[in-house]
Every structure is written in structure tokens, then in C-alpha cells.
Design an enzyme around this catalytic site. Structure first.
Site, mmCIF file in Angstrom:
data_model
loop_
_atom_site.group_PDB
_atom_site.id
_atom_site.type_symbol
_atom_site.label_atom_id
_atom_site.label_comp_id
_atom_site.label_asym_id
_atom_site.label_seq_id
_atom_site.Cartn_x
_atom_site.Cartn_y
_atom_site.Cartn_z
ATOM 1 N N ASP A 121 0.867 -1.171 0.000
ATOM 2 C CA ASP A 121 0.000 0.000 0.000
ATOM 3 C C ASP A 121 0.914 1.234 0.000
ATOM 4 O O ASP A 121 2.112 1.113 0.290
ATOM 5 C CB ASP A 121 -0.876 -0.068 1.269
ATOM 6 N N ASP A 123 -0.048 5.137 1.057
ATOM 7 C CA ASP A 123 -0.213 6.084 2.174
ATOM 8 C C ASP A 123 -0.216 5.352 3.515
ATOM 9 O O ASP A 123 -0.978 4.411 3.720
ATOM 10 C CB ASP A 123 -1.544 6.839 2.035
ATOM 11 N N ASP A 313 -2.061 -0.407 5.774
ATOM 12 C CA ASP A 313 -2.407 0.176 7.075
ATOM 13 C C ASP A 313 -3.894 0.481 7.243
ATOM 14 O O ASP A 313 -4.302 0.985 8.286
ATOM 15 C CB ASP A 313 -1.640 1.496 7.273
HETATM 16 MG MG LIG Z 1 -2.841 3.251 3.394
#
Ligand SMILES: [Mg+2]
Length: 371
Positions: A121, A123, A313
Site C-alpha cells: 500500500d 499512504d 495500514d
Molecule cells: Mg494506506
């Protein structure tokens, strides 16, 4: 809700649940409830089973704005209650989701004889979460690490952002990119030994929605102009309304404005992430499906000797974690400092730990090549 902490009372929760909050079977919302992160030794008291079931918020009528607000708060806590030490819950969570750095040797042992494939991922995983989403840059050190990683293993970036945007941050042509939550997938432009055949755009799940998304983007820009800090981002296959910089007392107004636009578009749905509302087509596509698509593109569709590792996240990454769990192949790593319900097997606290983990993988590969 108090000003001091995110404490949602049963009564308030009951009111909120009068608002229709659907949990889809196939979308990102199937994953386990996400508990909002306590910070700096703090914790949240949340009626989570009722409220935090990774919400999908329908936009087809009804007075549902309160539900949106609750979802925004649940995804983006701003107030915490401090406690001095690690709670039992945190300790138990770490036990069940140990650090991928601590477990590195075991991870390598499990991957023996299999092809590791990396999914990252962007960000909050490769770059820290920052106030201005346009400035979510990754460090040069992280870029170098990912570049080395891509020489060792097939590597894909899977992001909610549009593909061009995430590429403008990462700037590594040798990677696979799955933008817009995997709705827009492109293979390496050059320099990858894992490149297969013609690697242009591999897949666009929702091309027919492009004009609609564009229209909604323009309307949302106009409608949210009066709300200081609100930022609308056109991610090509989805529109993001960022409220990282919007005062909490204005969240209600923002939700109302978003709703007023969306009520005209029953084919779009709204979901809520970390300080962001996301609007996208109601097609069954998510990061988990993108992961499967990429494994197939790489020729690993029915392989038993593949070992995919997905690091992310956010709630949207849970679809990918779950796919790996269901397939019994590889595993997910959740980037979080705090306990969250997750289908990931391991954890890393922040992007710098992600970098350390990736570096260790590169070193391991180089060592093994040297024999
Ligand atoms: Mg993310």
C-alpha cells in the site's frame, strides 16, 4: 461523545444504528470491525460491535448523515483518553499480531522454496500520513529500498489513489501499479525482470464509470468549497473527500454536502477511511481482487509455490489480508501502532519499520543468491 475521548454510548449507538448501515458480503466492508487506534498509551472505549463494522454507507435516500458522521469519527479519532501503560488488550494484540521484524526468521522459513511476491500500500505504509494528501511524499531512502526490493521480487503498489498520482510519488518504472483500489492496474514500464509480455494497462474494472466519477468530482469541489480544509481528490475511478484539515464541528456540514451530491448517483457508494470519504462505483472490486488479478498476471494463478506478502495500514487493505488468509498463501502485515481487528498475521508500527523489513528481505535474498 465527549470532547475528551471517543466514547460512544450505547444509547447514541442505538440511535446511530437506526440509520441504515449496510455491510456488504463482497466488498471491503466484509472485514472484521476496525477499532480506532488509541495513541500514546491511550485507549478508546467504543461500542464497536454495533458501530464500527467497517461501514458501507448507502446513499439511496433516508436521513443518514448522522451515520456518516459516526463513521467519519470512528475511522478518524481525534481525541484520546490517556492511560499510563500498555493495556492488556494491546499486549494481547501484539501476541496475536507480532512484529514482522521480530518474526523475520520464521517468515523466511515459511517462504522457503516459494516465490515471494510483494504488495505494498502507499499512504501510511511507504509514506507517513500527512495533513496535505498532495504532499504525502516517500523518503529517498524508502524509494531506494523499494527499488532494490523490486530487483529481488515481483513488486506491486496497491493504492486507493489514482495510478498516475501514486506513480508521481513513487517514480519507479519497474513496479506494478494498482491504482484506485485496484480498479486500474498497469504493469512495469521497464526494467523489471518480472515483466510479462505486453505490459501496458492490464485492467480497468470500471471504465464506463469514468464520466460519472468526473461529474461527481466537479460537483463535490463546488459543494465543499465553503468548508475550510476540505479537499476533493479525483482518483479517476473514485473520488476522495479528505477532511484531515476540517474542524470536527464542520464534519456534519461536509457530510451533508457530500450526501446532497450523491443522492443523484445511486450507482456510486460511499465509504469512509482514515480522515477521508471515498466515493466509488458499486462494482465488486477491491484491493483483494486486485491482488488476485496481479498474481494471475504474474503467472501464479494456480501455483502452490507462491508466497505473497501484502503490507498495508487501512481498512481497504483488509480485503487483501483476507484473500491471503483464505488462500492459505503468504500473509498480510498491518502497519499500525495500535490494536485493530485485522486479518493480517503480523504488524509493523510505521513506515520506517516497513522500510527496515523490506531491507531485511533484500539482504536475505542477496545472501541466498550468494549461496
Ligand atoms: Mg494506506
Amino acid at each position: 461523545m465527549t470532547k475528551q475521548n471517543v466514547l460512544v454510548s450505547e444509547a447514541q449507538s442505538a440511535i446511530n444504528m437506526a440509520i441504515t448501515v449496510a455491510v456488504s458480503n463482497s466488498s471491503i466492508f466484509t472485514t472484521a470491525a476496525q477499532k480506532p487506534p488509541p495513541a500514546h498509551g491511550g485507549y478508546f472505549s467504543i461500542s464497536r460491535n454495533k458501530l464500527l463494522k467497517n461501514l458501507e454507507i448507502n446513499n439511496n435516500g433516508g436521513t443518514r448523515t448522522n451515520g456518516w458522521i459516526d463513521s467519519m469519527r470512528a475511522s478518524s479519532p481525534t481525541h484520546i483518553k490517556s492511560t499510563p501503560s500498555l493495556t492488556d488488550e494491546q499486549s494481547s494484540w501484539i501476541l496475536h499480531h507480532p512484529s514482522a521484524l521480530d518474526m523475520f526468521e520464521q517468515i523466511i522459513a515459511a517462504s522457503k522454496g516459494k516465490q515471494i511476491v510483494m504488495f505494498l500500500d502507499y499512504d501510511g505504509t511507504l509514506s507517513p500520513i500527512v495533513e496535505d494528501p498532495d504532499r504525502a511524499f516517500m523518503s529517498d531512502a524508502m524509494r531506494k529500498t523499494v527499488k532494490k526490493l523490486a530487483r529481488c521480487f515481483p513488486t506491486a503498489i496497491v493504492s486507493g489513489r489514482c495510478r498516475d498520482k501514486v506513480y508521481s510519488f513513487v517514480r519507479l518504472a519497474e513496479l506494478y501499479y494498482a491504482g484506485s483500489h485496484g480498479m486500474d492496474i498497469k504493469g512495469p514500464a521497464k526494467g523489471s525482470k518480472y515483466k510479462k509480455g505486453n505490459q501496458g494497462v492490464l485492467f480497468q474494472a470500471a471504465s464506463e464509470f469514468l464520466p460519472m466519477i468526473d461529474e461527481v468530482y466537479k460537483q463535490l469541489v463546488e459543494k465543499t468549497m465553503s468548508i475550510p480544509g476540505a479537499k476533493v481528490e479525483n482518483n479517476k475511478f473514485c473520488v476522495s473527500v479528505h477532511y484531515r484539515c476540517v474542524e470536527e464541528k464542520k464534519w456534519n456540514e461536509l457530510a451533508l454536502q457530500v450526501r446532497s451530491v450523491l443522492k443523484e448517483y445511486p450507482k456510486l457508494r460511499l465509504s469512509s477511511g482514515r480522515k477521508v470519504l471515498e466515493i466509488r462505483p458499486t462494482i465488486k472490486w477491491d484491493k483483494g481482487k486486485a491482488l488476485e488479478f496481479l498474481l494471475e498476471s504474474l503467472g501464479f494463478a494456480n501455483c502452490t509455490d507462491v508466497f505473497p506478502v501484502y503490507i498495508g495500514d487501512d481498512k481497504t487493505d483488509e480485503d487483501a489480508f483476507k484473500i491471503l488468509r483464505d488462500r492459505g498463501q503468504g500473509f498480510g502485515i498491518l502497519v499500525s501502532k495500535f490494536p485493530k481487528d485485522t486479518s493480517a498475521s503480523y504488524s509493523l508500527q510505521e513506515p520506517t519499520e516497513v522500510m527496515n523489513f523490506l531491507q531485511k528481505l533484500v539482504e536475505y535474498k542477496r545472501r541466498s543468491l550468494r549461496g
